[in-house]
Scaffold this motif. Structure first.
Motif, PDB file in Angstrom:
ATOM      1  N   GLU A 186      29.149  35.726  49.292  1.00  0.00           N
ATOM      2  CA  GLU A 186      29.501  36.357  50.567  1.00  0.00           C
ATOM      3  C   GLU A 186      30.871  37.032  50.465  1.00  0.00           C
ATOM      4  N   ALA A 187      31.809  36.346  49.831  1.00  0.00           N
ATOM      5  CA  ALA A 187      33.164  36.913  49.722  1.00  0.00           C
ATOM      6  C   ALA A 187      33.140  38.219  48.937  1.00  0.00           C
ATOM      7  N   ILE A 188      32.229  38.323  47.992  1.00  0.00           N
ATOM      8  CA  ILE A 188      32.128  39.566  47.205  1.00  0.00           C
ATOM      9  C   ILE A 188      31.373  40.628  48.009  1.00  0.00           C
ATOM     10  N   ALA A 189      30.264  40.224  48.619  1.00  0.00           N
ATOM     11  CA  ALA A 189      29.424  41.196  49.326  1.00  0.00           C
ATOM     12  C   ALA A 189      30.115  41.745  50.567  1.00  0.00           C
ATOM     13  N   GLU A 190      30.876  40.901  51.264  1.00  0.00           N
ATOM     14  CA  GLU A 190      31.427  41.298  52.556  1.00  0.00           C
ATOM     15  C   GLU A 190      32.861  41.821  52.467  1.00  0.00           C
ATOM     16  N   ALA A 191      33.381  41.934  51.268  1.00  0.00           N
ATOM     17  CA  ALA A 191      34.763  42.402  51.110  1.00  0.00           C
ATOM     18  C   ALA A 191      34.856  43.910  51.324  1.00  0.00           C
ATOM     19  N   ASP A 192      36.063  44.357  51.659  1.00  0.00           N
ATOM     20  CA  ASP A 192      36.340  45.789  51.654  1.00  0.00           C
ATOM     21  C   ASP A 192      36.856  46.211  50.281  1.00  0.00           C
ATOM     22  N   VAL A 193      37.582  45.293  49.658  1.00  0.00           N
ATOM     23  CA  VAL A 193      38.108  45.557  48.317  1.00  0.00           C
ATOM     24  C   VAL A 193      37.893  44.307  47.463  1.00  0.00           C
ATOM     25  N   VAL A 194      37.350  44.496  46.266  1.00  0.00           N
ATOM     26  CA  VAL A 194      37.270  43.409  45.287  1.00  0.00           C
ATOM     27  C   VAL A 194      38.249  43.754  44.169  1.00  0.00           C
ATOM     28  N   LEU A 195      39.175  42.834  43.917  1.00  0.00           N
ATOM     29  CA  LEU A 195      40.178  43.061  42.878  1.00  0.00           C
ATOM     30  C   LEU A 195      39.910  42.132  41.700  1.00  0.00           C
ATOM     31  N   ILE A 196      39.899  42.695  40.520  1.00  0.00           N
ATOM     32  CA  ILE A 196      39.833  41.871  39.319  1.00  0.00           C
ATOM     33  C   ILE A 196      41.264  41.732  38.824  1.00  0.00           C
ATOM     34  N   ALA A 197      41.793  40.522  38.935  1.00  0.00           N
ATOM     35  CA  ALA A 197      43.204  40.271  38.626  1.00  0.00           C
ATOM     36  C   ALA A 197      43.476  40.536  37.146  1.00  0.00           C
ATOM     37  N   PRO A 198      44.770  40.729  36.790  1.00  0.00           N
ATOM     38  CA  PRO A 198      45.103  40.859  35.368  1.00  0.00           C
ATOM     39  C   PRO A 198      45.031  39.491  34.704  1.00  0.00           C
ATOM     40  N   SER A 199      43.828  39.001  34.563  1.00  0.00           N
ATOM     41  CA  SER A 199      43.572  37.688  33.973  1.00  0.00           C
ATOM     42  C   SER A 199      42.840  37.878  32.661  1.00  0.00           C
ATOM     43  N   ASN A 200      42.707  36.807  31.916  1.00  0.00           N
ATOM     44  CA  ASN A 200      42.015  36.871  30.624  1.00  0.00           C
ATOM     45  C   ASN A 200      40.586  37.385  30.825  1.00  0.00           C
ATOM     46  N   PRO A 201      40.251  38.552  30.231  1.00  0.00           N
ATOM     47  CA  PRO A 201      38.936  39.157  30.498  1.00  0.00           C
ATOM     48  C   PRO A 201      37.772  38.327  29.965  1.00  0.00           C
ATOM     49  N   VAL A 202      38.048  37.457  29.003  1.00  0.00           N
ATOM     50  CA  VAL A 202      36.969  36.712  28.352  1.00  0.00           C
ATOM     51  C   VAL A 202      36.791  35.344  29.007  1.00  0.00           C
ATOM     52  N   VAL A 203      37.808  34.505  28.927  1.00  0.00           N
ATOM     53  CA  VAL A 203      37.642  33.117  29.353  1.00  0.00           C
ATOM     54  C   VAL A 203      38.055  32.861  30.803  1.00  0.00           C
ATOM     55  N   SER A 204      38.606  33.861  31.498  1.00  0.00           N
ATOM     56  CA  SER A 204      38.845  33.690  32.942  1.00  0.00           C
ATOM     57  C   SER A 204      37.832  34.541  33.709  1.00  0.00           C
ATOM     58  N   ILE A 205      37.976  35.863  33.625  1.00  0.00           N
ATOM     59  CA  ILE A 205      37.074  36.754  34.377  1.00  0.00           C
ATOM     60  C   ILE A 205      35.655  36.685  33.804  1.00  0.00           C
ATOM     61  N   GLY A 206      35.544  36.694  32.469  1.00  0.00           N
ATOM     62  CA  GLY A 206      34.214  36.650  31.839  1.00  0.00           C
ATOM     63  C   GLY A 206      33.445  35.398  32.236  1.00  0.00           C
ATOM     64  N   THR A 207      34.163  34.289  32.368  1.00  0.00           N
ATOM     65  CA  THR A 207      33.510  33.029  32.723  1.00  0.00           C
ATOM     66  C   THR A 207      33.032  33.055  34.172  1.00  0.00           C
TER      67      THR A 207
END
Ligand code: GDP
Ligand code: CA
Length: 324
Positions: A186-207
């Motif tokens: 819901e938080a993703i679908a109903e957002a106005d903006v989704v931000l992908i933080a400057p986090s580890n693309p593999v083991v943080s965001i990828g996970t």
């Protein structure tokens, strides 16, 4: 305005702190929800440890150790030294005494049958964080690293071996049976903006994206999806995330990470990626045309989060790019 952020630990926490301060000053009606990686979590000496949730919580609460870069300010390690004397736990993984208070509380809730998302809501209610934290999943999905010396928990590879053993692959144990925690989709679908933080693309965001349903939700949201590069001038800013990128065959560059996430549309036609826009550092300005050729709105701004002010400016720049 509803803002949803996908976040790992330290990089995500700094970004969220800046975002909160910009939003409180300029968009006081906006709400921020952070979907936080749980792949680094583990049971250790009977306690459920959730490093990324705690990094974010301590940082937003102003309770983090800024000098050391992780854990609580004013921390002591008396309990850890007792555990070492008894020969239990991981001698290379120190749990601070105050931090153990958090782990005891979380473990208490989990053992009483409460899901992690509810336990997190109760734990974070202690502080006025100004950001709602949701774990990516209530299920135990832990990142393990396959190396020539065997397969081990991500924390063992990262903390004990300092990411120096070449990683063959990363495995999300238990992911097939997992589902997103309540509120995540819901938080993703109903957002106005989704931000992908400057986090580890593999083991943080990828996970996070690997939990069934989450990647599709990001790809399908009507929100603008903006990523902030964790790579500046071909190097990771803090930590050893380059070891994770090389393991999955992605070059350590702002352009390559954007390509890895991919664009949601190219030349007006739908594509298989996740991003509408990508922020790179000023030193990577030369990659903007190549990013635009990938189908991304792109801008080059200062990406170093040196202090709360530079982090807030970065959040402002990200939201400005969302509106552009
Ligand atoms: P972890 O879970 O504690 O490893 O933290 P994250 O996954 O949230 O963030 C780790 C990433 O943050 C690393 O890959 C760094 O390159 C990135 N990072 C850390 N500090 C900064 C910063 O000041 N600016 C940017 N752009 N990235 C940063
Ligand atoms: Ca982490």
């Amino acid at each position: 305005m509803r803002i949803t952020v996908l976040s790992g630990g330290v990089g995500g926490a700094r970004f969220l702190r800046g975002l909160r301060s910009f939003v409180q000053a300029e968009h006081p009606d906006a709400s921020i929800t952070a979907i936080v990686n749980t792949g680094d979590d583990m049971w250790l000496t009977g306690l459920r440890v959730a490093p990324d949730l705690d990094s974010v919580m301590y940082t937003l609460a102003g309770e983090n150790d800024e000098q050391r870069g992780w854990g609580r300010i004013g921390e002591t390690e008396r309990v850890s030294s007792e555990l070492r004397a008894y020969g239990i736990g991981w001698p290379w993984f120190t749990l601070g005494d105050l931090d153990i208070g958090t782990h005891l509380t979380r473990s208490h809730y989990l053992r009483s049958g409460m899901p992690l998302s509810e336990a997190t809501a109760l734990i974070t209610a202690r502080w006025p964080l100004g950001v709602t934290l949701i774990p990516a999943t209530d299920d135990e999905v832990e990142t393990h690293v396959v190396t020539d010396q065997g397969t081990m928990h991500f924390q063992e590879w990262w903390t004990r071996h300092r990411a120096s053993l070449p990683a063959r692959s990363f495995v999300q144990q238990g992911v097939d049976a997992a589902s997103p925690a309540p509120g995540v989709l819901e938080a993703i679908a109903e957002a106005d903006v989704v931000l992908i933080a400057p986090s580890n693309p593999v083991v943080s965001i990828g996970t996070i994206l690997g939990i069934p349903g989450i990647r599709d939700a990001v790809a399908a949201t009507s929100a603008t999806v903006i990523g902030v590069s964790p790579i500046i001038a071909g190097a990771v800013v803090r930590g050893m995330a380059d070891a994770c990128l090389s393991a999955i065959g992605v070059e350590t560059s702002a352009l390559a990470v954007a390509e890895h996430y991919g664009a949601r549309s190219v030349g007006g036609l739908p594509s298989v990626g996740l991003l509408d826009a990508w922020l790179v550092d000023e030193s990577d300005a030369a990659s903007v045309p190549a990013l635009e050729a990938l189908g991304l709105r792109a801008a080059a701004v200062p990406l170093w989060m040196r202090d709360p002010a530079t982090s807030a400016q970065l959040a402002a720049d990200a939201l400005a790019l969302a509106r552009r």
